[in-house]
Design a protein around this motif. Sequence first.
Motif, PDB file in Angstrom:
ATOM      1  N   CYS A   1      13.468 -15.785  -4.639  1.00  0.00           N
ATOM      2  CA  CYS A   1      12.486 -15.933  -3.551  1.00  0.00           C
ATOM      3  C   CYS A   1      13.164 -15.886  -2.190  1.00  0.00           C
ATOM      4  O   CYS A   1      12.675 -15.217  -1.268  1.00  0.00           O
TER       5      CYS A   1
ATOM      6  N   ARG B   1      12.838  -7.097   0.392  1.00  0.00           N
ATOM      7  CA  ARG B   1      11.381  -7.010   0.199  1.00  0.00           C
ATOM      8  C   ARG B   1      10.983  -5.585  -0.155  1.00  0.00           C
ATOM      9  O   ARG B   1      10.157  -5.373  -1.049  1.00  0.00           O
TER      10      ARG B   1
ATOM     11  N   VAL C   1       6.378 -19.254  -1.508  1.00  0.00           N
ATOM     12  CA  VAL C   1       5.542 -18.589  -0.506  1.00  0.00           C
ATOM     13  C   VAL C   1       6.218 -17.337   0.053  1.00  0.00           C
ATOM     14  O   VAL C   1       5.540 -16.510   0.670  1.00  0.00           O
ATOM     15  N   LYS C   2       7.499 -17.168  -0.179  1.00  0.00           N
ATOM     16  CA  LYS C   2       8.169 -15.925   0.230  1.00  0.00           C
ATOM     17  C   LYS C   2       7.576 -14.739  -0.533  1.00  0.00           C
ATOM     18  O   LYS C   2       7.509 -13.628  -0.019  1.00  0.00           O
TER      19      LYS C   2
ATOM     20  N   SER D   1       4.333 -14.559  -1.654  1.00  0.00           N
ATOM     21  CA  SER D   1       3.021 -14.259  -1.068  1.00  0.00           C
ATOM     22  C   SER D   1       3.171 -13.656   0.322  1.00  0.00           C
ATOM     23  O   SER D   1       2.405 -12.765   0.699  1.00  0.00           O
ATOM     24  N   SER D   2       4.156 -14.105   1.077  1.00  0.00           N
ATOM     25  CA  SER D   2       4.400 -13.520   2.399  1.00  0.00           C
ATOM     26  C   SER D   2       4.787 -12.059   2.277  1.00  0.00           C
ATOM     27  O   SER D   2       4.384 -11.237   3.104  1.00  0.00           O
ATOM     28  N   SER D   3       5.542 -11.731   1.231  1.00  0.00           N
ATOM     29  CA  SER D   3       5.913 -10.324   0.998  1.00  0.00           C
ATOM     30  C   SER D   3       4.690  -9.476   0.693  1.00  0.00           C
ATOM     31  O   SER D   3       4.683  -8.273   0.937  1.00  0.00           O
TER      32      SER D   3
ATOM     33  N   GLY E   1       1.894 -10.055   2.156  1.00  0.00           N
ATOM     34  CA  GLY E   1       1.065 -10.115   3.346  1.00  0.00           C
ATOM     35  C   GLY E   1       0.004 -11.197   3.289  1.00  0.00           C
ATOM     36  O   GLY E   1      -0.976 -11.143   4.028  1.00  0.00           O
TER      37      GLY E   1
ATOM     38  N   SER F   1      -1.256 -15.293   3.450  1.00  0.00           N
ATOM     39  CA  SER F   1      -0.936 -16.563   4.088  1.00  0.00           C
ATOM     40  C   SER F   1      -0.553 -17.597   3.029  1.00  0.00           C
ATOM     41  O   SER F   1      -0.823 -17.419   1.834  1.00  0.00           O
ATOM     42  N   VAL F   2       0.038 -18.678   3.491  1.00  0.00           N
ATOM     43  CA  VAL F   2       0.356 -19.783   2.590  1.00  0.00           C
ATOM     44  C   VAL F   2      -0.931 -20.321   1.977  1.00  0.00           C
ATOM     45  O   VAL F   2      -0.988 -20.591   0.770  1.00  0.00           O
TER      46      VAL F   2
END
Length: 133
Positions: A30, A39, A82-83, A85-87, A89, A91-92
């Motif tokens: 992650c 990514r 959360v890395k 989900s951030s990848s 696009g 949100s947390v």
Amino acid sequence: MNNKPYSDIPGTTVFDGDMVRIGFHLNQFCMSLMQESNRAAFKQNERTYLDNWPMMEAQKKAVIARDFSQLIALGGNIYYLVKISSSDGLSVAAAVSTMTNLSVDEYIEMMCRGGRSPAGNRYVVSNSSEGKQ
């Protein structure tokens, strides 16, 4: 691991030393997603990228499925997860809402109201000698 005094809190996985060891490579994967090149490699072929990490097969499958509840059960720490989900696009709140029976908007509204009620989220077994209620 199940003989810990906090092992019977419904719906809760405590991120303790054992979970750190179980999830070490998952959480390192992650963290790798903080770099744009990583990514991009992950998005190009998720399975190939995951196979570069000595993770359990169940962890790899849960990453691909974006099953955050399962990832936590397999040693993932939400701050690292959360890395992923951030990848994607997201949100947390979008990632965390997948661990509830709520839509993203319902989850945000619940959190703005102060979060879940503690009712039903206590120890399953009451044992006052250990300070459980």
